[in-house]
Design an enzyme around this catalytic site. Structure first.
Site, short mmCIF file in Angstrom:
data_model
loop_
_atom_site.label_atom_id
_atom_site.label_comp_id
_atom_site.label_asym_id
_atom_site.label_seq_id
_atom_site.Cartn_x
_atom_site.Cartn_y
_atom_site.Cartn_z
N CYS A 195 0.84 -1.20 0.00
CA CYS A 195 0.00 0.00 0.00
C CYS A 195 0.88 1.26 0.00
O CYS A 195 2.04 1.21 0.33
CB CYS A 195 -0.86 0.01 1.26
N ARG A 224 2.98 1.43 -7.83
CA ARG A 224 3.06 0.24 -6.99
C ARG A 224 1.86 -0.68 -7.19
O ARG A 224 1.85 -1.80 -6.71
CB ARG A 224 3.02 0.62 -5.52
N TRP A 234 -3.59 -1.94 -1.50
CA TRP A 234 -3.39 -3.17 -2.27
C TRP A 234 -3.88 -4.25 -1.33
O TRP A 234 -3.18 -4.65 -0.39
CB TRP A 234 -1.91 -3.32 -2.62
N ASN A 280 0.16 0.27 6.20
CA ASN A 280 0.77 -0.56 5.16
C ASN A 280 1.40 -1.75 5.86
O ASN A 280 2.18 -1.58 6.80
CB ASN A 280 1.85 0.23 4.40
N GLY A 281 1.02 -2.97 5.44
CA GLY A 281 1.61 -4.16 6.06
C GLY A 281 0.52 -5.12 6.50
O GLY A 281 -0.63 -5.05 6.05
N GLU A 329 15.31 -14.37 -16.58
CA GLU A 329 14.83 -12.98 -16.47
C GLU A 329 13.92 -12.62 -17.64
O GLU A 329 12.88 -11.98 -17.47
CB GLU A 329 16.03 -12.05 -16.39
N LYS A 383 9.98 -11.34 -17.38
CA LYS A 383 9.46 -10.10 -17.98
C LYS A 383 8.19 -10.38 -18.79
O LYS A 383 7.20 -9.69 -18.68
CB LYS A 383 10.51 -9.47 -18.92
N GLU A 402 5.25 -11.24 -16.58
CA GLU A 402 4.78 -10.11 -15.78
C GLU A 402 3.93 -9.13 -16.56
O GLU A 402 2.94 -8.62 -16.06
CB GLU A 402 5.99 -9.31 -15.27
N HIS A 405 15.71 -33.18 -21.04
CA HIS A 405 15.36 -33.98 -19.85
C HIS A 405 13.90 -33.80 -19.48
O HIS A 405 13.55 -33.77 -18.29
CB HIS A 405 16.27 -33.56 -18.68
N LYS A 409 5.05 -3.07 -7.03
CA LYS A 409 6.45 -2.77 -7.34
C LYS A 409 7.37 -3.30 -6.25
O LYS A 409 8.46 -3.75 -6.53
CB LYS A 409 6.65 -1.25 -7.49
#
Ligand code: AGP
Length: 607
Positions: free
Chosen positions: A2, A27, A75, A99-100, A480, A484, A487, A503, A602
């Site tokens: 948040c 975020r 959030w 927040n949390g 990576e 991307k 996401e 395999h 984020k």
């Protein structure tokens, strides 16, 4: 994660809070709200699901003049997305944003329900407010009620409370980010969960530690005070000049922050060696270089973890130091074998990722020295580590990390280089600076070929599934690249060691699967034979390989030629930019929200 913003000042508090919240939009959030003290000295609350614009429309209909305000972008973690569960929560002229996660919220809620407390929402956050109200109703002064409540709740959180009667704001944290700021010219004082929200609004910024109560007060000259839980004045905070700038036209000519940040990379690459070899970074590099250790435990999450895999290659290849890179979320729970003479190396853009912070705390507890490769100076990770190396990526707004990955790897390369005796020779630093400049030039040239990569993206974006494959130093880049694409384009993509396909995963290959094969100079022949395996099974092949290699080109449906000469250990970063552009353009063709992808935040400050 948040977003929190609070403001106290001579005027325009609501406008300042809304401006701060808009900077935190990157975020990700699902609702927004503000509470403020109006000109009749009464507390007003407005909150709404959806974008901040929904809230702004409501506020514009009010004739608001406020000098004290707190705001929140939520959030959702506890309680569904609706207006009631949105923050701020209020009761008896007190208002709270959080927040949390409060881990013991349900037992505390039960206790309050038994005492007849009536909750409005289903959130854990409201439990904190209810406890404060309960203490005040039992005769506690507000500051004592907040401290008593803080001591009761468990979990990683930051709380900001507005006193509707006086306009003063209290803030306190435990394991979640919190910053305060002062504009000494306009006598404004602010608090937030992210320094970027205060960029350009304050000239000095403060990072309080856990268990430090921040008091933003009105009227007197001393606008900001910090207290220990025994109400003694506290000195447990870091303060620095606020040098983050916020340019309203942030995206410039770019359609998305992500594309802008991809294009920022050449300049950031060029300036990093200057920072560490001639600039402000020399001292921190020297302190890191002086650390004595026999082994390195690298822990991080997501993209930062993949950067750690590349840094592991550097430390083992150039320094012959044993490294074990691990996902922080696994490392923190598996009782890892770690010894005090080893180094904990933590890689993080935000410096607030809960799992990475927990891994750092585990190492610190075990007596290890800890070093961060981190972007946000003053972040929790920055303050908790023994030493820090800033990655100098600037503010990264796009949720999908791009320039931070590049800078994490390059800062790791500089750290590795500093551990070798030859680092003391100026000629060595000159050569490294030249190699960084060559990388920057090659990335510039690649960015100038964006249309070519966009065309490949347009040809493949509708396929069913994607493999990114690479060997050796290109394996982390394959991981990576797949992340991307997942996401921001929401397509199924797997990063795989090219030698592993046979395999099992090769059973998946058919005409509906695209394989993005990274075939760099290292292990070239081996990587090419893996491409042949896919070709034989009619997979669609996009190869990122050396310019002019006919064999590789003829094997591929699409061939993206690169000029690897002279890049050596930096070539994974060169290849990675191709994958950044491929995923960006594929997402664009799919029409997804590139800067704020669904379900993502984020910085993941909760477990
Ligand atoms: C990367 O694109 C993602 N946004 C995510 O994997 C991110 O790298 C991860 O959450 C770690 O974040 P940090 O670097 O801020 O610790």
């Amino acid at each position: 994660m948040c977003g929190i913003v609070g403001h106290l000042g001579p005027q325009n508090s609501v406008e300042s809070v809304i401006e701060g919240l808009k900077r935190l939009e990157y975020r990700g959030y699902d609702s927004a709200g503000v509470s403020f003290v109006d000109e009749t000295n009464h507390l007003k609350v407005f909150k709404k699901t959806g974008k901040i614009e929904n809230l702004q429309k409501i506020l514009e209909e009010q004739n608001i003049s406020a000098r004290s305000c707190i705001g929140h972008t939520r959030w959702a973690t506890h309680g569904e997305v609706n207006d009631t569960n949105s923050h701020p929560h209020s009761k008896n002229e007190l208002s709270l944003v959080h927040n949390g996660i409060i881990e013991n919220a349900s037992e505390l809620r039960d206790g309050l329900l038994k005492k007849g407390y009536e909750f409005n929402s289903k959130t854990d956050s409201e439990v904190f407010l209810a406890l404060v109200v309960d203490h005040v109703e039992n005769g506690f002064e507000l500051i004592d009620a907040i401290i008593a409540t803080y001591k009761i709740v468990k979990g990683h959180s930051a709380f900001v409370i507005l006193n509707g009667k006086t306009g003063e704001i209290f803030a306190i944290k435990s394991g979640a980010p919190l910053v305060c700021g002062i504009n000494t010219v306009s006598s404004e004082v602010l608090v937030s969960s992210d320094p970027y929200a205060l960029a350009g609004m304050v000239d000095k910024i403060y990072f309080p530690e856990d268990k430090v109560l921040c008091h933003l007060s009105v009227g007197n000259t001393n606008l900001l005070n910090f207290y220990e839980l025994d109400k003694e004045k506290s000195k447990r905070y870091l303060s620095k000049k606020q040098d983050m700038v916020h340019d309203p036209a942030d995206k410039g000519d770019f359609e998305h922050f992500m594309l802008k940040e991809i294009h920022e990379q050449p300049e950031l690459i060029r300036s990093l060696t200057q920072f560490y070899f001639q600039g402000e970074g020399r001292d921190s590099l020297e302190k890191a270089r002086q650390m004595d250790f026999s082994k390195v435990h690298i822990t991080a999450c997501g993209t930062a973890y993949y950067a750690g895999l590349v840094v592991r290659d550097y430390l083992e290849k150039f320094n012959k130091i044993s490294c074990s890179p691990e996902l922080a979320s696994e490392f923190r729970y598996r009782e890892p074998l770690i010894k005090p003479n080893e180094l904990g190396l933590f890689i993080s853009q935000s410096g607030e990722t809960a799992d990475t912070l927990a891994a750092q705390a585990l190492c610190k507890e075990a007596g290890l020295k800890t070093l961060s490769l981190v972007n946000v100076e003053g972040s929790t990770l920055f303050r908790d580590c023994t030493e820090n190396l800033l990655i100098r990526a600037g503010v990264e707004i796009g949720v999908a990390s791009t320039k931070a990955f590049t800078q994490q790897v390059l800062t790791g390369r500089i750290f590795s280089a500093s551990l070798n005796e030859e680092f003391q020779n100026e000629s060595f630093k000159v050569e490294m600076t030249k190699k960084f400049a060559l990388l920057a030039q090659r990335v510039d040239e690649l960015l100038a070929r964006s249309e070519e990569i966009k065309e490949v993206a347009e040809s493949i974006y509708n396929y069913e599934g994607f493999f990114f494959t690479g060997r050796g130093v290109y394996f982390p880049v394959a991981l990576e690249g797949a992340l991307k694409l997942k996401e921001i384009a929401y397509v199924h993509a797997e990063g795989y060691a090219a030698g592993e396909l046979k395999h099992g995963p090769i059973a998946l290959i058919d005409e509906q699967k695209v394989n993005i094969a990274i075939v760099g100079p290292e292990l070239f022949e081996k990587a090419l034979s893996n491409v042949q395996e896919i070709k034989a099974r009619k997979g669609v092949i996009v190869t990122i390989g050396p310019r002019g290699n006919k064999e590789a080109e003829e094997l591929s449906d699409y061939y993206i030629p690169l000029d690897f000469e002279g890049l050596d250990e930096l070539s994974p970063l060169y290849v990675n930019v191709v994958n950044q552009l491929l995923s960006y353009y594929m997402a664009k063709f799919k029409g997804t929200d590139i800067d704020k992808p669904r379900n993502l935040a984020k910085s993941v400050t909760v477990e």
